[in-house]
Design a protein around this motif. Sequence first.
Motif, mmCIF file in Angstrom:
data_model
loop_
_atom_site.group_PDB
_atom_site.id
_atom_site.type_symbol
_atom_site.label_atom_id
_atom_site.label_comp_id
_atom_site.label_asym_id
_atom_site.label_seq_id
_atom_site.Cartn_x
_atom_site.Cartn_y
_atom_site.Cartn_z
ATOM 1 N N VAL A 1 11.398 10.734 -22.770
ATOM 2 C CA VAL A 1 10.193 10.721 -21.940
ATOM 3 C C VAL A 1 10.582 10.542 -20.478
ATOM 4 O O VAL A 1 11.510 9.807 -20.151
ATOM 5 C CB VAL A 1 9.227 9.593 -22.372
ATOM 6 N N SER A 2 9.882 11.244 -19.621
ATOM 7 C CA SER A 2 10.005 11.070 -18.180
ATOM 8 C C SER A 2 8.610 10.781 -17.639
ATOM 9 O O SER A 2 7.629 11.396 -18.085
ATOM 10 C CB SER A 2 10.578 12.333 -17.514
ATOM 11 N N TYR A 3 8.519 9.856 -16.698
ATOM 12 C CA TYR A 3 7.197 9.534 -16.149
ATOM 13 C C TYR A 3 7.316 9.054 -14.718
ATOM 14 O O TYR A 3 8.368 8.580 -14.274
ATOM 15 C CB TYR A 3 6.495 8.480 -17.003
ATOM 16 N N ARG A 4 6.195 9.170 -14.000
ATOM 17 C CA ARG A 4 6.052 8.668 -12.638
ATOM 18 C C ARG A 4 4.699 7.978 -12.531
ATOM 19 O O ARG A 4 3.685 8.519 -12.985
ATOM 20 C CB ARG A 4 6.135 9.795 -11.601
ATOM 21 N N VAL A 5 4.713 6.792 -11.940
ATOM 22 C CA VAL A 5 3.481 6.032 -11.738
ATOM 23 C C VAL A 5 3.321 5.815 -10.241
ATOM 24 O O VAL A 5 4.169 5.185 -9.605
ATOM 25 C CB VAL A 5 3.526 4.675 -12.469
ATOM 26 N N GLU A 6 2.243 6.334 -9.670
ATOM 27 C CA GLU A 6 2.024 6.228 -8.232
ATOM 28 C C GLU A 6 0.611 5.731 -7.952
ATOM 29 O O GLU A 6 -0.339 6.091 -8.654
ATOM 30 C CB GLU A 6 2.246 7.578 -7.554
ATOM 31 N N ARG A 7 0.505 4.919 -6.924
ATOM 32 C CA ARG A 7 -0.802 4.403 -6.533
ATOM 33 C C ARG A 7 -1.390 5.220 -5.400
ATOM 34 O O ARG A 7 -0.682 5.901 -4.660
ATOM 35 C CB ARG A 7 -0.691 2.944 -6.074
ATOM 36 N N GLY A 8 -2.714 5.110 -5.256
ATOM 37 C CA GLY A 8 -3.386 5.715 -4.117
ATOM 38 C C GLY A 8 -3.563 4.689 -3.013
ATOM 39 O O GLY A 8 -2.880 3.660 -2.970
ATOM 40 N N GLY A 9 -4.489 4.938 -2.111
ATOM 41 C CA GLY A 9 -4.753 4.000 -1.030
ATOM 42 C C GLY A 9 -5.535 2.798 -1.516
ATOM 43 O O GLY A 9 -6.209 2.832 -2.546
ATOM 44 N N PHE A 10 -5.432 1.706 -0.761
ATOM 45 C CA PHE A 10 -6.142 0.482 -1.113
ATOM 46 C C PHE A 10 -7.549 0.493 -0.530
ATOM 47 O O PHE A 10 -7.772 0.946 0.589
ATOM 48 C CB PHE A 10 -5.392 -0.748 -0.581
ATOM 49 N N GLY A 11 -8.477 -0.017 -1.301
ATOM 50 C CA GLY A 11 -9.823 -0.262 -0.823
ATOM 51 C C GLY A 11 -10.059 -1.765 -0.766
ATOM 52 O O GLY A 11 -9.684 -2.487 -1.701
ATOM 53 N N PHE A 12 -10.642 -2.253 0.340
ATOM 54 C CA PHE A 12 -10.843 -3.687 0.536
ATOM 55 C C PHE A 12 -12.321 -3.983 0.741
ATOM 56 O O PHE A 12 -13.077 -3.144 1.233
ATOM 57 C CB PHE A 12 -10.065 -4.192 1.766
ATOM 58 N N GLY A 13 -12.685 -5.181 0.389
ATOM 59 C CA GLY A 13 -14.043 -5.635 0.649
ATOM 60 C C GLY A 13 -14.157 -7.119 0.384
ATOM 61 O O GLY A 13 -13.306 -7.710 -0.291
ATOM 62 N N THR B 1 -15.175 -37.668 8.599
ATOM 63 C CA THR B 1 -16.290 -37.877 7.683
ATOM 64 C C THR B 1 -16.498 -36.740 6.698
ATOM 65 O O THR B 1 -17.181 -36.920 5.687
ATOM 66 C CB THR B 1 -17.591 -38.077 8.474
ATOM 67 N N GLY B 2 -15.923 -35.570 6.954
ATOM 68 C CA GLY B 2 -16.155 -34.453 6.035
ATOM 69 C C GLY B 2 -15.330 -33.234 6.399
ATOM 70 O O GLY B 2 -14.727 -33.165 7.480
ATOM 71 N N VAL B 3 -15.302 -32.270 5.493
ATOM 72 C CA VAL B 3 -14.551 -31.025 5.683
ATOM 73 C C VAL B 3 -15.472 -29.844 5.392
ATOM 74 O O VAL B 3 -16.194 -29.847 4.387
ATOM 75 C CB VAL B 3 -13.317 -30.962 4.759
ATOM 76 N N ASP B 4 -15.466 -28.866 6.307
ATOM 77 C CA ASP B 4 -16.257 -27.655 6.123
ATOM 78 C C ASP B 4 -15.333 -26.438 6.065
ATOM 79 O O ASP B 4 -14.323 -26.385 6.775
ATOM 80 C CB ASP B 4 -17.241 -27.457 7.288
ATOM 81 N N GLN B 5 -15.688 -25.481 5.230
ATOM 82 C CA GLN B 5 -15.005 -24.192 5.254
ATOM 83 C C GLN B 5 -16.005 -23.111 5.618
ATOM 84 O O GLN B 5 -17.099 -23.034 5.063
ATOM 85 C CB GLN B 5 -14.365 -23.839 3.911
ATOM 86 N N GLN B 6 -15.600 -22.279 6.578
ATOM 87 C CA GLN B 6 -16.457 -21.181 7.018
ATOM 88 C C GLN B 6 -16.455 -20.079 5.959
ATOM 89 O O GLN B 6 -15.432 -19.775 5.340
ATOM 90 C CB GLN B 6 -15.940 -20.616 8.337
ATOM 91 N N HIS B 7 -17.620 -19.494 5.739
ATOM 92 C CA HIS B 7 -17.731 -18.387 4.790
ATOM 93 C C HIS B 7 -16.812 -17.240 5.242
ATOM 94 O O HIS B 7 -16.795 -16.876 6.411
ATOM 95 C CB HIS B 7 -19.178 -17.897 4.715
ATOM 96 N N PRO B 8 -15.989 -16.686 4.336
ATOM 97 C CA PRO B 8 -15.046 -15.617 4.726
ATOM 98 C C PRO B 8 -15.765 -14.424 5.344
ATOM 99 O O PRO B 8 -16.864 -14.045 4.922
ATOM 100 C CB PRO B 8 -14.378 -15.239 3.397
ATOM 101 N N LYS B 9 -15.106 -13.835 6.354
ATOM 102 C CA LYS B 9 -15.661 -12.672 7.044
ATOM 103 C C LYS B 9 -14.621 -11.562 7.109
ATOM 104 O O LYS B 9 -13.428 -11.826 7.306
ATOM 105 C CB LYS B 9 -16.087 -13.050 8.465
ATOM 106 N N LEU B 10 -15.078 -10.331 6.972
ATOM 107 C CA LEU B 10 -14.209 -9.156 7.087
ATOM 108 C C LEU B 10 -14.508 -8.475 8.404
ATOM 109 O O LEU B 10 -15.647 -8.077 8.671
ATOM 110 C CB LEU B 10 -14.442 -8.193 5.921
#
Length: 230
Positions: A23-35, A163-172
């Motif tokens: 058997v011979s094979y090739r595995v290739e990925r395409g471009g990444f999509g982010f969100g 007195t406390g810790v806050d994390q900002q909602h992630p932004k793209l």
Amino acid sequence: LEHQVPRRLASANGRDIGLAGEVSYRVERGGFGFGVHGASLAVSTPIKVEVEVCKRLGPVCLLYGACQPRLRADVSLPLVVDAQYRLGPSQVTVKVERGCVLQPIGLDQSARIHQAARDQQVVVKRRVDRFLPDVRADVASVWRILHTPVAIDNSLCLRIRPTGVDQQHPKLSAPAVNGDQIITTRISIRGEVRVEEACQTPDDAGPLTPLPAPTLATEVAPDVALEVPI
């Protein structure tokens, strides 16, 4: 990611598979999509596979079957820390969108493709989770430092009571000129500040209050700068 993950993920040429031949094979990925979906980073990429199977007769390997499976890899990674300041765990799925039927003989090998996809889910998830940063160590270090008073001069101390810790909602961010996008989130420590005159023990941090669970916020307070005239 485009630079760190190669386009060709795997390949083999003339691998012995017993009575079936080679058997011979090739595995290739395409471009990444982010969100950013909710509070998680979502990354997806299509994967194409080219498979050829042949039977060796002396110096010649006669091709008798080929297929082109198609898959899609999706990784979801929480960007908001939990109560223990941990990121993750990730969620990984590798879906088979088109199986493998060797043509022209019509032999269906899709079950092998589905099993390989399930195996890769485990491998990718383990790899992603292994490289998650230790957020708690960094936040705990700053939390301890803030309990230490700051000497302003020979008689004054600045004391902070966290007195406390806050994390900002992630932004793209919107794509830059070069096409890059940046996902940002900030962790901010809230506290009360007071000036103590007659600073008797400037090196005494006092009792260390436990690090509280963080609170998710739409925005966090801007940086604070202290300016002291000399």
